[in-house]
Motif scaffolding. Structure first.
Motif, PDB file in Angstrom:
ATOM      1  N   VAL A 104       0.839  -1.211   0.000  1.00 34.04           N
ATOM      2  CA  VAL A 104       0.000   0.000   0.000  1.00 34.04           C
ATOM      3  C   VAL A 104       0.866   1.248   0.000  1.00 34.04           C
ATOM      4  O   VAL A 104       0.621   2.198  -0.756  1.00 34.04           O
ATOM      5  CB  VAL A 104      -0.953  -0.006   1.219  1.00 34.04           C
ATOM      6  CG1 VAL A 104      -1.639   1.350   1.360  1.00 34.04           C
ATOM      7  CG2 VAL A 104      -1.992  -1.113   1.084  1.00 34.04           C
ATOM      8  N   PHE A 105       1.902   1.252   0.854  1.00 35.06           N
ATOM      9  CA  PHE A 105       2.785   2.408   0.908  1.00 35.06           C
ATOM     10  C   PHE A 105       3.529   2.594  -0.413  1.00 35.06           C
ATOM     11  O   PHE A 105       3.717   3.729  -0.872  1.00 35.06           O
ATOM     12  CB  PHE A 105       3.783   2.274   2.069  1.00 35.06           C
ATOM     13  CG  PHE A 105       3.260   2.790   3.369  1.00 35.06           C
ATOM     14  CD1 PHE A 105       2.140   2.228   3.961  1.00 35.06           C
ATOM     15  CD2 PHE A 105       3.874   3.839   4.011  1.00 35.06           C
ATOM     16  CE1 PHE A 105       1.644   2.708   5.166  1.00 35.06           C
ATOM     17  CE2 PHE A 105       3.391   4.334   5.215  1.00 35.06           C
ATOM     18  CZ  PHE A 105       2.272   3.763   5.794  1.00 35.06           C
ATOM     19  N   GLN A 106       3.957   1.497  -1.046  1.00 34.93           N
ATOM     20  CA  GLN A 106       4.680   1.622  -2.311  1.00 34.93           C
ATOM     21  C   GLN A 106       3.784   2.184  -3.401  1.00 34.93           C
ATOM     22  O   GLN A 106       4.217   3.002  -4.219  1.00 34.93           O
ATOM     23  CB  GLN A 106       5.238   0.267  -2.749  1.00 34.93           C
ATOM     24  CG  GLN A 106       6.173   0.352  -3.959  1.00 34.93           C
ATOM     25  CD  GLN A 106       7.356   1.262  -3.710  1.00 34.93           C
ATOM     26  OE1 GLN A 106       8.083   1.081  -2.734  1.00 34.93           O
ATOM     27  NE2 GLN A 106       7.560   2.245  -4.576  1.00 34.93           N
ATOM     28  N   ASP A 107       2.513   1.765  -3.424  1.00 33.21           N
ATOM     29  CA  ASP A 107       1.581   2.324  -4.410  1.00 33.21           C
ATOM     30  C   ASP A 107       1.398   3.825  -4.202  1.00 33.21           C
ATOM     31  O   ASP A 107       1.296   4.593  -5.162  1.00 33.21           O
ATOM     32  CB  ASP A 107       0.226   1.619  -4.320  1.00 33.21           C
ATOM     33  CG  ASP A 107       0.175   0.349  -5.147  1.00 33.21           C
ATOM     34  OD1 ASP A 107       0.973   0.221  -6.086  1.00 33.21           O
ATOM     35  OD2 ASP A 107      -0.662  -0.511  -4.850  1.00 33.21           O
ATOM     36  N   MET A 108       1.340   4.254  -2.936  1.00 31.10           N
ATOM     37  CA  MET A 108       1.211   5.682  -2.645  1.00 31.10           C
ATOM     38  C   MET A 108       2.446   6.440  -3.122  1.00 31.10           C
ATOM     39  O   MET A 108       2.336   7.529  -3.714  1.00 31.10           O
ATOM     40  CB  MET A 108       1.015   5.891  -1.141  1.00 31.10           C
ATOM     41  CG  MET A 108      -0.313   5.409  -0.604  1.00 31.10           C
ATOM     42  SD  MET A 108      -0.439   5.678   1.182  1.00 31.10           S
ATOM     43  CE  MET A 108      -2.114   5.117   1.488  1.00 31.10           C
ATOM     44  N   GLU A 114       4.781   9.824  -9.749  1.00 30.48           N
ATOM     45  CA  GLU A 114       4.255  10.033 -11.103  1.00 30.48           C
ATOM     46  C   GLU A 114       3.652  11.431 -11.229  1.00 30.48           C
ATOM     47  O   GLU A 114       3.845  12.116 -12.239  1.00 30.48           O
ATOM     48  CB  GLU A 114       3.201   8.978 -11.427  1.00 30.48           C
ATOM     49  CG  GLU A 114       3.781   7.602 -11.718  1.00 30.48           C
ATOM     50  CD  GLU A 114       2.737   6.642 -12.244  1.00 30.48           C
ATOM     51  OE1 GLU A 114       1.534   7.018 -12.287  1.00 30.48           O
ATOM     52  OE2 GLU A 114       3.110   5.524 -12.617  1.00 30.48           O
ATOM     53  N   THR A 115       2.917  11.845 -10.213  1.00 29.93           N
ATOM     54  CA  THR A 115       2.303  13.171 -10.243  1.00 29.93           C
ATOM     55  C   THR A 115       3.354  14.267 -10.243  1.00 29.93           C
ATOM     56  O   THR A 115       3.214  15.278 -10.940  1.00 29.93           O
ATOM     57  CB  THR A 115       1.353  13.341  -9.040  1.00 29.93           C
ATOM     58  OG1 THR A 115       0.304  12.367  -9.139  1.00 29.93           O
ATOM     59  CG2 THR A 115       0.741  14.734  -9.017  1.00 29.93           C
ATOM     60  N   GLN A 116       4.414  14.075  -9.478  1.00 28.73           N
ATOM     61  CA  GLN A 116       5.493  15.063  -9.453  1.00 28.73           C
ATOM     62  C   GLN A 116       6.111  15.234 -10.835  1.00 28.73           C
ATOM     63  O   GLN A 116       6.484  16.336 -11.229  1.00 28.73           O
ATOM     64  CB  GLN A 116       6.564  14.634  -8.445  1.00 28.73           C
ATOM     65  CG  GLN A 116       7.668  15.671  -8.255  1.00 28.73           C
ATOM     66  CD  GLN A 116       8.712  15.220  -7.264  1.00 28.73           C
ATOM     67  OE1 GLN A 116       8.951  14.029  -7.086  1.00 28.73           O
ATOM     68  NE2 GLN A 116       9.345  16.172  -6.593  1.00 28.73           N
ATOM     69  N   LYS A 117       6.191  14.147 -11.589  1.00 26.74           N
ATOM     70  CA  LYS A 117       6.772  14.203 -12.926  1.00 26.74           C
ATOM     71  C   LYS A 117       5.882  14.935 -13.923  1.00 26.74           C
ATOM     72  O   LYS A 117       6.379  15.615 -14.818  1.00 26.74           O
ATOM     73  CB  LYS A 117       7.042  12.786 -13.440  1.00 26.74           C
ATOM     74  CG  LYS A 117       8.196  12.077 -12.749  1.00 26.74           C
ATOM     75  CD  LYS A 117       8.227  10.602 -13.099  1.00 26.74           C
ATOM     76  CE  LYS A 117       8.443  10.367 -14.576  1.00 26.74           C
ATOM     77  NZ  LYS A 117       8.523   8.916 -14.889  1.00 26.74           N
ATOM     78  N   HIS A 250      -4.509  14.142  -5.004  1.00 24.12           N
ATOM     79  CA  HIS A 250      -5.172  15.446  -5.017  1.00 24.12           C
ATOM     80  C   HIS A 250      -4.903  16.219  -3.729  1.00 24.12           C
ATOM     81  O   HIS A 250      -4.740  17.446  -3.757  1.00 24.12           O
ATOM     82  CB  HIS A 250      -6.671  15.273  -5.241  1.00 24.12           C
ATOM     83  CG  HIS A 250      -7.018  14.736  -6.596  1.00 24.12           C
ATOM     84  ND1 HIS A 250      -8.273  14.307  -6.941  1.00 24.12           N
ATOM     85  CD2 HIS A 250      -6.247  14.549  -7.702  1.00 24.12           C
ATOM     86  CE1 HIS A 250      -8.274  13.890  -8.188  1.00 24.12           C
ATOM     87  NE2 HIS A 250      -7.055  14.017  -8.673  1.00 24.12           N
ATOM     88  N   LEU A 251      -4.824  15.504  -2.606  1.00 24.17           N
ATOM     89  CA  LEU A 251      -4.469  16.156  -1.344  1.00 24.17           C
ATOM     90  C   LEU A 251      -3.038  16.687  -1.389  1.00 24.17           C
ATOM     91  O   LEU A 251      -2.744  17.758  -0.852  1.00 24.17           O
ATOM     92  CB  LEU A 251      -4.633  15.175  -0.179  1.00 24.17           C
ATOM     93  CG  LEU A 251      -6.059  14.990   0.344  1.00 24.17           C
ATOM     94  CD1 LEU A 251      -6.110  13.811   1.313  1.00 24.17           C
ATOM     95  CD2 LEU A 251      -6.565  16.251   1.020  1.00 24.17           C
ATOM     96  N   ALA A 252      -2.146  15.943  -2.036  1.00 22.26           N
ATOM     97  CA  ALA A 252      -0.753  16.393  -2.156  1.00 22.26           C
ATOM     98  C   ALA A 252      -0.671  17.654  -3.007  1.00 22.26           C
ATOM     99  O   ALA A 252       0.074  18.593  -2.689  1.00 22.26           O
ATOM    100  CB  ALA A 252       0.111  15.284  -2.762  1.00 22.26           C
ATOM    101  N   ILE A 253      -1.434  17.703  -4.090  1.00 24.80           N
ATOM    102  CA  ILE A 253      -1.486  18.902  -4.924  1.00 24.80           C
ATOM    103  C   ILE A 253      -2.025  20.073  -4.114  1.00 24.80           C
ATOM    104  O   ILE A 253      -1.506  21.202  -4.188  1.00 24.80           O
ATOM    105  CB  ILE A 253      -2.347  18.661  -6.178  1.00 24.80           C
ATOM    106  CG1 ILE A 253      -1.666  17.635  -7.097  1.00 24.80           C
ATOM    107  CG2 ILE A 253      -2.592  19.966  -6.933  1.00 24.80           C
ATOM    108  CD1 ILE A 253      -2.517  17.228  -8.282  1.00 24.80           C
ATOM    109  N   LEU A 254      -3.058  19.807  -3.329  1.00 25.87           N
ATOM    110  CA  LEU A 254      -3.618  20.843  -2.468  1.00 25.87           C
ATOM    111  C   LEU A 254      -2.586  21.338  -1.457  1.00 25.87           C
ATOM    112  O   LEU A 254      -2.503  22.544  -1.180  1.00 25.87           O
ATOM    113  CB  LEU A 254      -4.843  20.305  -1.738  1.00 25.87           C
ATOM    114  CG  LEU A 254      -5.500  21.230  -0.717  1.00 25.87           C
ATOM    115  CD1 LEU A 254      -5.977  22.518  -1.391  1.00 25.87           C
ATOM    116  CD2 LEU A 254      -6.655  20.528  -0.028  1.00 25.87           C
TER     117      LEU A 254
END
Length: 285
Positions: A104-108, A114-117, A250-254
């Motif tokens: 679970v942690f690895q998927d997160m 990926e989003t950072q890229k 989405h929370l990370a983007i926020l």
């Protein structure tokens, strides 16, 4: 989509998928399933493998923002040699709690990398600028996205903003009808295709307000209504739907948006937090 040029391929394919034509989706499906094979193909070979024309492959690459087929392969190479593009961590029936936690942690971690890229940093800067200069923010979202909207209201009030979160479509449209040109809407939507949300964004746009959209897909009906689009997508797994997985992203983007605004409104933030902490302390035994 120029910001993605020669930087990432597989995350971009997933986030752009819903906006592709059927013939383009066939190409995307093949690349997503056989990325290593595509690395060693010519454009004609990929066209033959997908029963497509060379021109279709060429247009497909340009539509995604690449200079051509070789540009796409360069980005694909970066994905294949990146830890973020590791295989999805599926949970099995005989996994221990330690195994489940690791997967679970690895998927997160993979989703965040990926989003950072693929995050559009110019768009993020525009969003920070809009929120820094406004005095009113409306946050809209449904379901899990509604929880993120509530988080926006909870945190952005620390800047002294008039900020409200709405997850009911009737309250959303009522609030949007009272917006002014200097106000800002932050909408959170996994698909960007909710009919109710589209009506609300159309209302907000008719009022002249600026719209920031946090979503999972680069091309959706909602992106056409937004002034700023911030995209992040997590892959679906056997134990978690794509929509659920994307909430973390989405929370990370926020968080990035919130931190950027805090830099711009630091004095307001410090003064208001003193008042908030003082008020909360008065409620304790």
């Amino acid at each position: 989509m120029e910001n993605f040029k020669q930087t990432t391929c597989l995350p971009l394919l997933r986030s752009s998928y819903n906006g592709l034509t059927k013939s383009e989706q066939k190409l995307a499906d093949y690349i997503l399933k056989n990325p290593s094979d595509v690395m060693h193909m010519t454009m004609s070979e990929l066209a033959d493998a997908t029963s497509s024309a060379d021109a279709t492959v060429f247009r497909f690459c340009h539509k995604l923002g690449f200079s051509g087929f070789q540009g796409m392969k360069q980005a694909l190479a970066g994905d294949l040699f990146s830890p973020a593009e590791s295989l999805s961590q599926e949970v099995n029936a005989d996994d221990t709690p330690r195994d489940i936690t690791r997967k679970v942690f690895q998927d997160m971690i993979d989703a965040l990398q990926e989003t950072q890229k693929m995050l559009d940093y110019k768009a993020l800067e525009q969003a920070i600028d809009l929120v820094s200069k406004t005095e009113r923010v409306d946050a809209y979202g449904y379901g899990g996205s509604g929880n993120i909207a509530q988080d926006i209201a909870h945190r952005f009030m620390r800047f002294g903003l008039d900020v409200h979160a709405y997850s009911d479509p009737h309250l959303q449209i009522a609030s949007a009808s009272l917006l002014k040109p200097e106000d800002v809407v932050i909408a959170i939507s996994h698909t960007g295709a909710s009919i109710d949300l589209l009506k609300v964004l159309e209302m907000a746009r008719s009022r002249g307000s600026k719209i920031i959209l946090i979503t999972s897909y680069v091309k959706s009906p909602a992106t056409k209504l937004a002034d700023v689009v911030l995209t992040g997508l997590a892959r679906e797994t056997s134990y978690r739907s794509e929509a659920m997985a994307s909430r973390l992203v989405h929370l990370a983007i926020l968080d990035c948006l919130y931190t950027g605004v805090m830099q711009r409104r630091m004095d307001d933030y410090i003064d208001n937090m003193k008042q908030v902490r003082k008020a909360i302390a008065s409620q304790k035994m």
